[in-house]
Design a protein around this motif. Structure first.
Motif, PDB file in Angstrom:
ATOM      1  N   TRP A 123      -6.196  -1.049 -14.200  1.00  0.00           N
ATOM      2  CA  TRP A 123      -5.703  -1.789 -12.841  1.00  0.00           C
ATOM      3  C   TRP A 123      -6.106  -0.633 -11.622  1.00  0.00           C
ATOM      4  N   ALA A 124      -6.885  -0.604 -11.390  1.00  0.00           N
ATOM      5  CA  ALA A 124      -7.644   0.551 -10.681  1.00  0.00           C
ATOM      6  C   ALA A 124      -7.986   0.027  -9.237  1.00  0.00           C
ATOM      7  N   SER A 125      -7.735  -1.021  -9.189  1.00  0.00           N
ATOM      8  CA  SER A 125      -7.743  -2.156  -7.812  1.00  0.00           C
ATOM      9  C   SER A 125      -6.846  -1.492  -7.012  1.00  0.00           C
ATOM     10  N   VAL A 126      -5.183  -2.168  -7.738  1.00  0.00           N
ATOM     11  CA  VAL A 126      -3.918  -1.821  -7.389  1.00  0.00           C
ATOM     12  C   VAL A 126      -3.946  -0.096  -7.136  1.00  0.00           C
ATOM     13  N   ARG A 127      -4.672   0.555  -7.504  1.00  0.00           N
ATOM     14  CA  ARG A 127      -3.848   2.396  -7.620  1.00  0.00           C
ATOM     15  C   ARG A 127      -4.868   2.519  -6.295  1.00  0.00           C
ATOM     16  N   ALA A 128      -6.097   2.606  -5.711  1.00  0.00           N
ATOM     17  CA  ALA A 128      -6.735   2.512  -5.240  1.00  0.00           C
ATOM     18  C   ALA A 128      -6.386   1.707  -4.087  1.00  0.00           C
ATOM     19  N   ASP A 129      -5.760   0.522  -3.906  1.00  0.00           N
ATOM     20  CA  ASP A 129      -5.123   0.166  -2.529  1.00  0.00           C
ATOM     21  C   ASP A 129      -4.109   1.419  -1.926  1.00  0.00           C
ATOM     22  N   VAL A 130      -2.679   1.918  -2.942  1.00  0.00           N
ATOM     23  CA  VAL A 130      -1.733   2.356  -2.549  1.00  0.00           C
ATOM     24  C   VAL A 130      -2.133   3.636  -1.931  1.00  0.00           C
ATOM     25  N   ARG A 131      -3.224   4.321  -2.551  1.00  0.00           N
ATOM     26  CA  ARG A 131      -3.914   5.541  -2.427  1.00  0.00           C
ATOM     27  C   ARG A 131      -4.367   5.787  -0.828  1.00  0.00           C
ATOM     28  N   ALA A 132      -5.050   4.483  -0.356  1.00  0.00           N
ATOM     29  CA  ALA A 132      -5.956   3.680   0.731  1.00  0.00           C
ATOM     30  C   ALA A 132      -4.550   3.779   1.670  1.00  0.00           C
ATOM     31  N   GLN A 133      -3.480   3.382   1.106  1.00  0.00           N
ATOM     32  CA  GLN A 133      -2.270   2.921   2.307  1.00  0.00           C
ATOM     33  C   GLN A 133      -1.664   3.792   2.657  1.00  0.00           C
ATOM     34  N   LEU A 134      -1.244   5.426   1.744  1.00  0.00           N
ATOM     35  CA  LEU A 134      -0.264   6.009   1.823  1.00  0.00           C
ATOM     36  C   LEU A 134      -1.186   7.008   1.521  1.00  0.00           C
ATOM     37  N   GLY A 135      -2.787   7.571   1.418  1.00  0.00           N
ATOM     38  CA  GLY A 135      -2.681   8.764   0.711  1.00  0.00           C
ATOM     39  C   GLY A 135      -2.734   9.778   1.634  1.00  0.00           C
ATOM     40  N   GLN A 136      -2.762   9.095   2.932  1.00  0.00           N
ATOM     41  CA  GLN A 136      -3.453  10.013   4.262  1.00  0.00           C
ATOM     42  C   GLN A 136      -1.817  11.270   3.664  1.00  0.00           C
TER      43      GLN A 136
END
Lengths: 637, 637
Positions: free
Chosen positions: B28-41
Motif C-alpha cells: 500500500w505504498a501509494s496510500v502511504r505516499a498520499d498521507v505523507r504528501a497531504q500532511l508530511g510538511q
C-alpha cells in the motif's frame, strides 16, 4: 544486616493493618503522622485543565503553606533554626510524594537540593545569612548543576567561575551554548538565588567544579543583569514545578559567594582546600548531596504505593466474566494473571520500603555524626545510587501495571493513575541517570573487591588466578549444594532465599572483576573491554541491590512484635525473593544454581504465594497508611 | 508463511535507506505516499497549554480536513462512494498515527469503528442513508459498545433494545448505572448518531447483543430526549478525542434502526438470523469489526517507530563521559547499554512492521472476498488479537525506553516523547484488554489443537495419552537435536531461529492442552483448573505470536530485491529472534532446548549483533520514512 531463617506460623484469618502501619512507619513515625495530620484531609491533585502558570502558582502557594508549618526545617542544623533531623526530613519529603509529586519536587528543590547544598557546602557565614530565609521560603532558590551538554557527567561542566583578584570577585560565565544550566527547578518562575556549579579558576589555574551562590532575580522578580532565564516549558508531568534554563554572561559575585567548606579562595587568589586531591574533593562534595537521591527513592516508593493502593482496591471490586460453577462474575483479583500483575509488585514495594528505612537510618547516622567515616560514607553513596535506580524503575514498571490493571478507567485523570505515572516518569533519569548510577554501584563494589583480592603485583596476580580456579570448582560445588538443599521449595526459607541472591551477587562481581582486569593488560583497548562488559556490570549492581533489599526486609521484620503481621510479611518477603529469582531464572539455570525442575518449582511457588496472599491484599495496601483523600480515585467511590 | 534459511552476505558500508523504505511501504505504498504528501510538511502536535476544548476543536477541524481530501473513503464500498480498499484504509490510519495520535483515534472512531460498524453490520438501506455523510464527516458518530460495568465482556452488556410491536419501535434503555456506555469516542462533543450495542429483546425473548443506530444529538448539538451525555474528562493522553458517557432512558428508535445483517426483527416482532446459534452469531458480528484491532496494532507500531527515530538520532549526537584512548566524549549509542536499550526494540519494530503487513494482507483478502471463509476468518481474528496485544505492549515498553534514553530532554514536551507515551498508553487496554486478547488467542489455538488430537471420546483420549507419552520422548530428542545443532550460534541461521520459536510454541500449547483437559474431569473445579494455568495460557499465546512475527519478517524479506537491504535485514531479523530467545531463556533452559553454554552464547550473539548494527542505526530509522515535521524534536535541531 544478615538474614535469618524464619519459620512462618499459620496465617491468621485477619491481620491487623494498624500494626502493619506502625511497623512501616518505623523510626520516623511522628514525622509521618505530622504530614498526615497537616495534609491528609485534602485532595491536593491539580485540576487537569489548569494552564502551566496556574499549576505553578498553586504549587508555590502550597510550598509557602508547608514552610509556614515549620516541617521544612527538619533537615537543617538547630543553630540556625533547624531540627537536626536528617532522617526526618527524608521521611517528610517521601510523605509529600503520596500527596502530590509536584509539591514533593518543589519542596525537594528548595529544602533538599538548594538548601541542602548551602548547608553542606557552605560555612557558617552562609548558614547565618541564608538558611532562615530558605527554610521560610522567603528566598526561593535553585540547584544549578546540570548543563545542556552535561547531565550525568558533572565533572565536565563548562560553566566557569574565574577569580578576579583586583576586584575580589568571581566572574561566573557560560562560555558555550552547551554550558547553559538546564532543567533547573525553581528557575523559570520563582527562584531568586542559585547554587551554581562551575569550574573554579584562580590565577594558579583550575581547581575543578565548585559551587557558588549567584543571584538570578531581584526582589521584583526581574532577572539580574547578565543572567538570561528561559523556560523548559511543558513536561510529561510535574508541571507544578517551574523548570528553567540559566545562562550567565560574565556575572560578578563577591568572593564570599563561594560555598567554601571544601575549597576556598583567599582575597589574593590563593586556593586552599582540606582535600588535596581534586577528584577526591569533587566526589566528597557530591557525596554530601546524597540526601537528594535518597529522597527521590523514597518518593518513588511512595508514589508506587499510592498506585498499588488504587489498583488493588479496584481489583477487589471489579468483576468481569462468568465462570462455570461460580456465582456472578469473577472478581479481577481472583484471576491468577491479575494477581501476577499486582502482588509481586506489592511485595517488592514492601521490600523497598523496609530497605529504604535502613538507608535513611544509615544516612542519618553518617550525616548526624560529628566525624566523617569514609567507609560508611562510601557505602552509603553506593547504596543510595543503587536504591534510587531500583526504586524508580520499580515505580515506572509498577505504576504502568497498575494503570493497565484498571483498564480504561486507569487512563482517566479522575482516577489519579495518569498523574502518578507522568509525574514519576522522570525519576529514572533525574538525580542521576539510573544506568549511570548502577555503574557507580558496580565500580564501588569492584574497588572493595580489589581491596580484597590484592593489588596488581605479581603475587597478587598469582593469588588472583588461583582464586579464579578455586572459584570455578567452588561454583560447581556451591551450585550442587544449593540445588541439593532445594528439595522442597519452602516458601518461608529466608536463609535459602538470601543465599541464592548473595551467591548470584558474589559470582557476578567476581566474574566482572576478571573481565575488567583485561583492561589493564598491555595494548588492551580499555574502553572496549569495559564496554563489552557493561551489561555484566549492570547485572552485578542490580544483584547487589536485590540482595541488600532482601536483607533490609529481614531487618524490618525483626522489629515486628505482632505475630499476625510477622506471619503475613514472611510470605510477602518470600514472594519478593522468589519473584527476583524467577525473573532472572535464566541466570540461575545457566550457572547451575537451579536445576530445571527447581526453576519450575520457583514459578509454581510464586503462583502459590500469590494465591495465599490474595485475601490479604487489602490489608497490605491499608498498611501503607495513605490517607483516603490522597488516593481518592473516582472508581473507588 | 514458512521460514527459510538465509545465508547473509557481507554488510556493505552503506545501505540504501530509500530501498529500505520502499520495502517497508509494501503493497500500500501509494496510500502511504498520499498521507505523507497531504500532511508530511506539517508539525501537527498540539500546544501543551491548550484546554481540553481547544485541543478537541483542533482535532475535529483536522478530521474535517481529512474528510475533504477523500482519504477517509478508502475502506468503504464503492457503490456508496468508497474505494473498496480495506488494506489501504488500515495503512492510512497507521500513517496518521505517525502524525498525531488524537487525529488517528478520532479518524479511527469515525471511519473505522462507527462507519465500519454501519458498513459491516448494516444492510443496503443503512449504507445508502448514512455512509456518504459518515465519509464526509457531516455525520459524526459513536461506537457505543463498552459499558461502565462491562468492558472486555461485551456479551454481558446490560443495555436493552426491546421491540414494541404496537409502535414498530425499539426501546433502548440503560437499566442500571453499570449499563452506562463509557469511554465512547466522539460522544462528549461531536457525535450525532451512535451505533449502540444492546441486548435485543422481542416478545419471544432475548437474542443476545445486537447493534442499533440511535441519534444522540440533534443538528444543533443538543442531546436528544432521553439521552444523557456526560464527559470522561481529561485523560493521560489523546485529549483531542472527546470521550464521553451515554445513558438511555427508554429512547425510542424505529425498527429500521437495527443494523440487521446478522439478525432482524419483522414488523410483527419475529426475530430471524442467518446464523442460528446465538453465540456463533455474536462472535460473527464481533468478527466483522476486527479491522479496529488491526488499526490499533498498526498505529502503535507507527508511534513506536517515531519514538525510536527520535531516540536513535539523539543517541548518535549526544556525547557523555570521556574514555581512555578515545578523543572527546563517547557517543551514547557507542555504549553497549545504550545499544541494548534501543537496538533490540528497533529490530522488534522491524519484525512487527513486516508481520503487520501480512496481517493487513490477510484482512484485505478475507474482507474483500465475496464468500466467507470461516477458517480464514478465525485465523485472522486470532492473529489480530495477538498482534494487537504484542504490538501495543511493545509500544509501551519501547517508547518508555526511548524516553529514558533521551534523559531529561526526553521528559520535555518539545521533544515529543511525552505525547507519544501518553497517547499510546491506553492502547494496551482499549479495543480489547491485552490480557483478555491473549487468552482469546490461546483458546483459538486450543480449538485447533482439539480438532487435531480428536474429541473427548475414549478413543480420542487414548490417542491423546499416547501422544502425550510420545511427546515426552520427542521432547528429549528434539531438545538434544536443537542443542546439538547449535554448535556455532550463527547469527544468520534463520531456520534454526524459526525452529526454536516454533518448538516453544508447540510445546507450550501441548502442555496447556493437557492441563486444561483436567477441567473436563468429573468433579473438577473448571475455573480453578483454568485459573491455575492462566500464566501458561498467556505464555502459549505470546509464543505463537512471536513465531508468527518472525515468519512475517521472513516473508517480507523474501520480497526484497536489494542485496544491501537483504544483508542488513538478515541481521535485524536475527537480533529480533535472538532477543526473544534471550528474554525467555529461562524457558529454553528449563525445557532442555538450550544448554547453559548455548544460552550464554545467545546473549553474546545479541551483543555482537548490536555492535554490528550500530553503524546502520540511522539508516534503519530513516527506512521508516517518517517525514521530518512529524519527528521534529527540538533536541534534534
Amino acid at each position: 544486616m544478615s538474614s535469618t531463617a524464619t519459620v512462618s506460623s499459620e496465617l491468621p484469618a485477619k491481620v491487623d493493618s494498624e500494626a502493619l502501619r506502625t511497623l512501616l512507619d518505623g523510626r520516623w513515625a511522628s514525622v509521618r503522622a505530622d504530614v498526615r495530620a497537616q495534609l491528609g484531609q485534602r485532595r491536593l491533585h491539580p485540576d487537569p485543565d489548569w494552564t502551566t502558570e496556574q499549576h505553578r502558582a498553586y504549587i508555590t502557594d502550597l510550598a509557602r503553606e508547608l514552610a509556614a508549618s515549620g516541617h521544612t526545617a527538619l533537615g537543617f542544623t538547630s543553630e540556625h533554626g533547624g531540627e537536626d533531623d536528617i532522617g526526618g526530613s527524608v521521611n517528610s519529603i517521601s510523605m509529600l510524594a503520596y500527596a502530590d509529586l509536584s509539591l514533593m519536587v518543589k519542596a525537594g528543590v528548595q529544602w533538599g537540593l538548594f538548601g541542602g547544598a548551602v548547608q553542606a557546602l557552605g560555612t557558617d557565614a552562609h548558614h547565618r545569612k541564608y538558611l532562615p530565609a530558605i527554610m521560610s521560603f522567603e528566598l526561593p532558590g535553585c540547584f544549578a548543576m546540570t548543563e545542556t551538554g552535561h547531565g550525568s557527567n558533572v565533572a565536565a561542566a563548562e560553566t566557569t567561575a574565574t577569580y578576579d583578584v583586583a576586584a575580589g570577585e568571581f566572574v561566573v560565565h557560560s562560555p558555550t551554548p552547551s554550558a547553559r544550566k538546564d532543567y533547573i527547578g525553581n528557575a523559570a518562575r520563582d527562584g531568586r538565588l542559585a547554587v551554581v556549579f562551575a569550574q573554579l579558576i584562580t590565577p594558579a589555574g583550575g581547581h575543578g567544579v565548585h559551587a557558588l551562590l549567584v543571584p538570578i532575580r531581584d526582589a521584583d522578580g526581574r532577572p539580574c543583569p547578565g543572567v538570561t532565564i528561559s523556560d523548559c516549558g511543558r513536561k510529561a508531568g510535574l508541571n507544578g514545578v517551574d523548570n528553567g534554563r540559566l545562562v550567565f554572561d560574565s556575572v560578578r559575585v563577591p568572593r564570599e559567594a563561594l560555598l567554601n567548606k571544601y575549597g576556598d579562595v583567599a582575597p589574593d587568589g590563593t586556593y586552599s582546600s582540606p582535600i588535596e586531591n581534586e577528584s577526591a574533593r569533587f566526589f566528597t562534595m557530591l557525596g554530601t548531596l546524597v540526601r537528594g537521591r535518597i529522597s527521590v527513592a523514597g518518593s518513588a516508593a511512595s508514589a508506587t504505593q499510592s498506585a498499588l493502593t488504587i489498583a488493588v482496591r479496584y481489583g477487589q471490586r471489579r468483576r468481569q466474566f462468568e465462570a462455570p460453577g461460580r456465582d456472578g462474575e469473577i472478581v479481577l483479583l481472583d484471576y491468577l494473571s491479575h494477581q501476577r500483575k499486582l502482588l509481586p509488585a506489592l511485595a517488592k514495594s514492601y521490600a523497598l520500603h523496609f530497605a529504604q528505612e535502613e538507608l535513611v537510618r544509615m544516612l542519618h547516622e553518617v550525616q548526624s555524626g560529628g566525624t566523617r567515616d569514609e567507609a560508611a560514607q562510601r557505602e552509603l553513596e553506593g547504596l543510595a545510587a543503587g536504591m534510587k535506580a531500583v526504586t524508580t524503575w520499580h515505580a515506572t514498571h509498577a505504576i504502568q501495571a497498575c494503570r493497565e490493571a484498571c483498564g480504561g478507567a486507569g487512563y482517566l485523570v479522575e482516577n489519579l493513575l495518569p498523574q502518578l505515572k507522568a509525574d514519576t516518569d522522570v525519576f529514572t533519569t533525574f538525580e542521576g541517570d539510573n544506568t549511570v548510577l548502577l555503574q557507580l554501584v558496580a565500580k564501588g563494589l569492584l574497588t572493595e573487591y580489589r581491596d580484597h583480592v590484592g593489588d596488581l603485583n605479581t603475587l597478587g596476580m598469582i593469588k588472583f588466578i588461583t582464586e579464579q580456579v578455586v572459584d570455578t570448582i567452588a561454583e560447581r560445588t556451591a551450585a550442587r549444594g544449593l540445588a541439593q538443599r532445594f528439595k522442597d521449595p519452602a516458601p518461608d526459607d529466608a536463609e535459602w532465599h538470601h543465599e541464592l541472591l548473595a551467591d548470584r551477587e558474589e559470582h557476578l562481581l567476581a566474574g566482572l572483576a576478571r573481565r575488567l582486569r583485561r583492561a589493564g593488560e598491555p595494548d588492551a583497548d580499555a574502553f572496549a573491554v569495559f564496554n563489552a562488559a557493561q551489561d555484566h556490570l549492570l547485572s552485578a549492581a542490580s544483584a547487589h541491590v536485590d540482595r541488600w533489599v532482601l536483607d533490609g526486609f529481614t531487618a524490618g521484620l525483626a522489629r515486628c512484635d505482632d505475630d499476625g503481621v510477622t506471619a503475613l510479611l514472611t510470605r510477602v518477603r518470600a514472594l519478593y525473593a522468589l519473584s527476583v529469582v524467577e525473573a532472572d531464572r535464566g541466570w540461575f539455570l545457566e550457572h547451575g544454581r537451579l536445576t530445571a525442575g527447581q526453576a519450575k518449582a520457583v514459578t509454581a511457588t510464586v503462583n502459590e504465594l500469590c494465591a495465599e496472599l490474595r485475601p490479604y491484599a487489602d490489608t497490605l495496601v491499608d498498611g501503607f497508611g495513605i490517607p483516603d483523600a490522597w488516593v481518592d480515585a473516582v472508581i473507588l467511590r
